[in-house]
Design a protein around this motif. Structure first.
Motif, PDB file in Angstrom:
ATOM      1  N   GLY A   1       0.806  -1.204   0.000  1.00  0.00           N
ATOM      2  CA  GLY A   1       0.000   0.000   0.000  1.00  0.00           C
ATOM      3  C   GLY A   1       0.839   1.254   0.000  1.00  0.00           C
ATOM      4  O   GLY A   1       2.070   1.197   0.070  1.00  0.00           O
ATOM      5  N   ALA A   2       0.133   2.393  -0.059  1.00  0.00           N
ATOM      6  CA  ALA A   2       0.812   3.673  -0.218  1.00  0.00           C
ATOM      7  C   ALA A   2       1.671   4.040   0.991  1.00  0.00           C
ATOM      8  O   ALA A   2       2.614   4.815   0.871  1.00  0.00           O
ATOM      9  N   ALA A   3       1.345   3.506   2.135  1.00  0.00           N
ATOM     10  CA  ALA A   3       2.094   3.901   3.334  1.00  0.00           C
ATOM     11  C   ALA A   3       3.487   3.277   3.371  1.00  0.00           C
ATOM     12  O   ALA A   3       4.328   3.689   4.166  1.00  0.00           O
ATOM     13  N   GLY A   4       3.725   2.288   2.514  1.00  0.00           N
ATOM     14  CA  GLY A   4       5.053   1.681   2.460  1.00  0.00           C
ATOM     15  C   GLY A   4       5.494   1.094   3.783  1.00  0.00           C
ATOM     16  O   GLY A   4       6.560   1.418   4.305  1.00  0.00           O
ATOM     17  N   LEU A   5       4.659   0.216   4.333  1.00  0.00           N
ATOM     18  CA  LEU A   5       4.981  -0.357   5.639  1.00  0.00           C
ATOM     19  C   LEU A   5       6.004  -1.486   5.521  1.00  0.00           C
ATOM     20  O   LEU A   5       6.582  -1.889   6.525  1.00  0.00           O
TER      21      LEU A   5
ATOM     22  N   ILE B   1      -3.397   1.385  10.074  1.00  0.00           N
ATOM     23  CA  ILE B   1      -3.394   1.490   8.609  1.00  0.00           C
ATOM     24  C   ILE B   1      -3.773   0.148   7.998  1.00  0.00           C
ATOM     25  O   ILE B   1      -4.591   0.073   7.083  1.00  0.00           O
TER      26      ILE B   1
ATOM     27  N   ARG C   1      -6.551  -0.356   5.163  1.00  0.00           N
ATOM     28  CA  ARG C   1      -6.216  -1.129   3.976  1.00  0.00           C
ATOM     29  C   ARG C   1      -7.081  -2.386   3.817  1.00  0.00           C
ATOM     30  O   ARG C   1      -7.657  -2.611   2.764  1.00  0.00           O
TER      31      ARG C   1
ATOM     32  N   ARG D   1      -4.035   2.513  -6.064  1.00  0.00           N
ATOM     33  CA  ARG D   1      -3.498   3.078  -4.838  1.00  0.00           C
ATOM     34  C   ARG D   1      -1.978   3.000  -4.771  1.00  0.00           C
ATOM     35  O   ARG D   1      -1.377   3.660  -3.944  1.00  0.00           O
TER      36      ARG D   1
ATOM     37  N   VAL E   1       1.127   5.348  -8.423  1.00  0.00           N
ATOM     38  CA  VAL E   1       1.741   6.677  -8.278  1.00  0.00           C
ATOM     39  C   VAL E   1       1.936   7.015  -6.799  1.00  0.00           C
ATOM     40  O   VAL E   1       1.970   8.176  -6.432  1.00  0.00           O
ATOM     41  N   ALA E   2       2.029   5.986  -5.951  1.00  0.00           N
ATOM     42  CA  ALA E   2       2.115   6.191  -4.501  1.00  0.00           C
ATOM     43  C   ALA E   2       3.252   7.153  -4.149  1.00  0.00           C
ATOM     44  O   ALA E   2       4.283   7.136  -4.809  1.00  0.00           O
ATOM     45  N   PRO E   3       3.062   7.970  -3.088  1.00  0.00           N
ATOM     46  CA  PRO E   3       1.915   8.005  -2.182  1.00  0.00           C
ATOM     47  C   PRO E   3       0.689   8.749  -2.711  1.00  0.00           C
ATOM     48  O   PRO E   3      -0.280   8.880  -1.978  1.00  0.00           O
ATOM     49  N   ALA E   4       0.745   9.234  -3.941  1.00  0.00           N
ATOM     50  CA  ALA E   4      -0.479   9.794  -4.501  1.00  0.00           C
ATOM     51  C   ALA E   4      -1.363   8.638  -4.969  1.00  0.00           C
ATOM     52  O   ALA E   4      -0.948   7.489  -4.920  1.00  0.00           O
ATOM     53  N   GLU E   5      -2.537   8.973  -5.441  1.00  0.00           N
ATOM     54  CA  GLU E   5      -3.489   7.927  -5.788  1.00  0.00           C
ATOM     55  C   GLU E   5      -4.226   8.305  -7.067  1.00  0.00           C
ATOM     56  O   GLU E   5      -4.502   9.458  -7.305  1.00  0.00           O
TER      57      GLU E   5
ATOM     58  N   ALA F   1       4.049  13.475  -2.482  1.00  0.00           N
ATOM     59  CA  ALA F   1       3.083  12.745  -3.311  1.00  0.00           C
ATOM     60  C   ALA F   1       2.814  13.424  -4.644  1.00  0.00           C
ATOM     61  O   ALA F   1       2.031  12.936  -5.445  1.00  0.00           O
TER      62      ALA F   1
ATOM     63  N   LYS G   1      -3.745  13.761  -5.234  1.00  0.00           N
ATOM     64  CA  LYS G   1      -4.768  13.028  -4.475  1.00  0.00           C
ATOM     65  C   LYS G   1      -4.034  12.027  -3.594  1.00  0.00           C
ATOM     66  O   LYS G   1      -3.274  11.200  -4.092  1.00  0.00           O
TER      67      LYS G   1
ATOM     68  N   GLU H   1      -4.157   5.936   3.756  1.00  0.00           N
ATOM     69  CA  GLU H   1      -3.119   5.293   4.568  1.00  0.00           C
ATOM     70  C   GLU H   1      -1.817   6.096   4.547  1.00  0.00           C
ATOM     71  O   GLU H   1      -1.068   6.092   5.524  1.00  0.00           O
ATOM     72  N   TYR H   2      -1.584   6.814   3.462  1.00  0.00           N
ATOM     73  CA  TYR H   2      -0.391   7.662   3.423  1.00  0.00           C
ATOM     74  C   TYR H   2      -0.517   8.826   4.417  1.00  0.00           C
ATOM     75  O   TYR H   2       0.450   9.160   5.121  1.00  0.00           O
TER      76      TYR H   2
ATOM     77  N   LYS I   1       0.085   7.471   7.846  1.00  0.00           N
ATOM     78  CA  LYS I   1       1.504   7.154   8.042  1.00  0.00           C
ATOM     79  C   LYS I   1       2.326   8.427   8.221  1.00  0.00           C
ATOM     80  O   LYS I   1       3.220   8.498   9.053  1.00  0.00           O
TER      81      LYS I   1
END
Lengths: 341, 309
Positions: free
Chosen positions: A29-33, A60, A65, A307, A310-314, B227, B236, B240-241, B244
């Protein structure tokens, strides 16, 4: 027509793919955990061990998610199974909630609720899904009536659907223009997306979509009979009109529930049933349940791309489904050249 | 255009420089606008796009299709000259609001107000050409990219409407007010991050945008910067980002459009773990203040400053 059956092996494979897509989507996911840390979190949750994730990171995974992945699956399943059902009812390979005016009707009705009673809409719960359901039903009904009165047939039905969708969308646009203070809210919803959804939305749509899916799967055999012809069906003791009404109600309910939480996400209802047909034959007893699973997988993967690409964009998810769906639609059109003409 | 126009323009420019110089060092009690010469017409102004615009006489019938411009017109005392404003112009209350649209302008409807100056934020639907055929001058004031653009637009609107001194004065006062607010806001050693929300789909702004520059005055870091993959300035974000990134402050620019409040944000899945939410640092802004480059920009700066105290 192939008399394919839903063998346990096929069903097991489909479910396996579904579970795999859910797991992979939950890991990334975008948070890159970091997917290994998420695995350790999942293991810790299951075994009561120590997780490497902080409380916020765990939120998250479990609050954002995971429910989003499940919701994507539910919405995809609903749209795909409705698409398959509409195709059976109208005996038309190109039917889907968008081409038949169901989604446009749901969108228009939901917009009217938002602009006339923004506080009553309250988002998701309350009059919004109801209005969307009525709108979806109205849209399909109008398409059906107009198509039949114009002589019926695949091409005429499709053209009626396009006209109805354009008409309903124009009413919606007009309502938006008159209410510019709520325009942003409506546009956000129109573009479609699952970004801020959570368990609430999952639990809200689950009952509608479950009921519709069960009804539609049970109707698979009836749709197969309808595919042969109304007289044939009647001779077997089936009342075609009643079957159509039941299937339309169930499919519109599923569409409305999906549209109410996710906005407008196109092309799922046409892409998935056709892929299923190519892979597993054209019997509705197979197409309907496999579309359910396939739709879930398709939208989970599409949302995963939306999601993370283009993370962290969407990206808006409609971009992904249209990007894969529109060329596919043309392909189906080509393959069905004779029938459409 | 007459041959004398350039010379007149030059003379006017000199007069204006004089007026500005006087205004610039005025620390005494404010005097009535000096330099009446500055408001002689015809006047040629340079629009932000670099094109000159000549107004033969003082515009007494102004149509504003930009909410920011409307606020500016009234702030510089040109309100009496305004005959119609668009449907988005909801401030000040006395502005003559109509159903005119700046997004989808209708040339006939605009011309129906017989304006001798139209101010808009963009040239949607080739409005400039359409009004040009009717001999109606249009001044396009695009969205400001920074505070200097805002000041320049105040002065420009002043010159174009025959209120040059008031326009320059508004620019000077705004600049001073903002400088004072920023100066009086305590600095902290720990960097503060923020998330500015445009709508419920989590569209945000980066620090390169006009609104981002306002936050930049206070040395805050913007979580949306990372972003902005397409460099649009308006990415956008994923929910979750945002969680975080854990912003110190959340500013809501979608309170009026979409009914968002600190409470609704706290109810979003997972958002109750964000520092800004747990420490009550979710700031509900007025959507209009957070999207206009008019004189109330001072109020926005003040709102941000209050959140930092």
């Amino acid at each position: 027509m192939t008399r394919a059956r839903l063998t346990p092996a096929v069903l097991a494979t489909a479910l396996l793919v579904l579970v795999a897509s859910i797991v992979v989507s939950t890991l990334l996911g975008a948070a890159g955990l970091g997917w290994t840390r998420v695995i350790r979190e999942i293991v810790a949750q299951l075994t009561g061990g120590v997780s490497p994730l902080s409380e916020r990171e765990a939120a998250i995974v479990w609050q954002v998610r995971f429910p989003r992945v499940l919701l994507a699956g539910l919405v995809g399943a609903a749209l795909a199974v409705s698409g398959a059902a509409y195709q059976g009812v109208f005996r038309n390979p190109l039917a889907d909630p968008y081409l038949l005016g169901a989604a446009a009707g749901a969108g228009m009705a939901a917009t009217l609720v938002v602009v006339t009673a923004p506080s009553a809409a309250g988002w998701i719960i309350g009059p919004l899904p109801l209005a969307a359901f009525a709108g979806a039903l109205g849209g399909v009904g109008l398409t059906w009536v107009l198509g039949r009165s114009a002589g019926g047939g695949t091409a005429i039905l499709l053209l009626s659907g396009i006209a109805v969708a354009a008409f309903l969308t124009s009413i919606q646009t007009f309502a938006q223009q008159l209410n510019t203070d709520t325009i942003k809210q409506v546009y956000t919803w129109m573009l479609g997306g699952l970004n801020t959804s959570g368990w609430h939305e999952v639990l809200l749509t689950l009952p509608y979509i479950t009921v519709s899916a069960i009804v539609l799967c049970l109707c698979g055999r009836l749709l197969d009979v309808l595919a042969v012809g109304d007289e044939e069906a009647a001779s077997l003791g089936i009342r075609p009109g009643r079957v159509r009404v039941i299937v339309l109600l169930a499919a519109s309910l599923a569409t409305a529930a999906a549209v109410a939480v996710s906005g407008l996400i196109g092309f799922v209802g046409i892409v998935v049933p056709h892929v299923v047909r190519l892979l597993a034959g054209s019997s509705y007893r197979v197409v309907v349940p496999l579309s359910l699973v396939g739709g879930a997988v398709f939208l989970i993967v599409a949302d995963q791309v939306a999601r993370t690409i283009v993370a962290p964009a969407e990206l808006p998810i409609g971009v992904i489904t249209a990007f894969t769906g529109a060329p596919f639609f043309l392909l189906v059109l080509r393959m069905n050249r004779e029938r459409v003409r | 255009m007459t041959p004398q126009t350039p010379r007149r323009a030059r003379r006017l420019a000199l007069a204006l420089v004089g007026a500005l110089a006087i205004a610039g060092c005025a620390t005494r009690a404010p005097e009535p606008a000096p330099a009446p010469a500055a408001d002689t017409f015809p006047v040629t102004v340079t629009a932000p796009d670099g094109k000159p615009l000549t107004l033969e006489r003082k515009p007494e019938r102004i149509v504003s299709l930009s909410a920011s411009a409307t606020e500016t017109l009234f702030a510089i005392g040109a309100g009496k000259q305004v005959v119609a404003v668009d449907e988005q112009s909801n401030y000040p209350p006395e502005a003559p609001k109509t159903t005119l649209s700046g997004l989808t302008p209708n040339v006939e409807a605009i011309a129906g107000h017989t304006p001798n100056l139209v101010i808009a934020s963009g040239d949607a639907g080739d409005m400039v050409a359409g009004l040009g055929k009717l001999g109606i001058p249009v001044l396009i004031l695009p969205a400001a990219k920074n505070l200097d653009d805002v000041y320049a637009q105040f002065e420009l609107v002043g010159k174009a409407t025959g209120n040059a001194a008031q326009g320059a004065d508004l620019a000077r006062r705004t600049k001073e007010d903002i400088a004072k607010i920023v100066h009086d806001t305590p600095k902290t050693d720990t960097p503060r991050s923020y998330y500015h929300e445009l709508d419920t789909d989590l569209y945000s702004v980066t620090s390169k945008t006009f609104i981002g520059k306002v936050y930049g005055l206070f040395g805050m870091t913007n979580i949306a910067d990372a972003a902005d993959t397409d460099a649009s300035g308006y990415p956008k974000l994923s929910a979750e980002y945002v969680i975080k990134a854990n912003p110190t402050l959340i500013f809501l620019g979608d309170t009026k459009c979409c009914g968002q409040t600190a409470e609704t944000v706290a109810l979003r899945p997972g958002w109750n773990t964000i520092d800004a939410v747990t420490k009550n640092r979710v700031v509900a802004l007025d959507d209009d203040l957070a999207s206009r480059w008019g004189p109330r920009i001072v109020d926005l700066v003040r709102a941000v400053a209050d959140a930092l105290k």
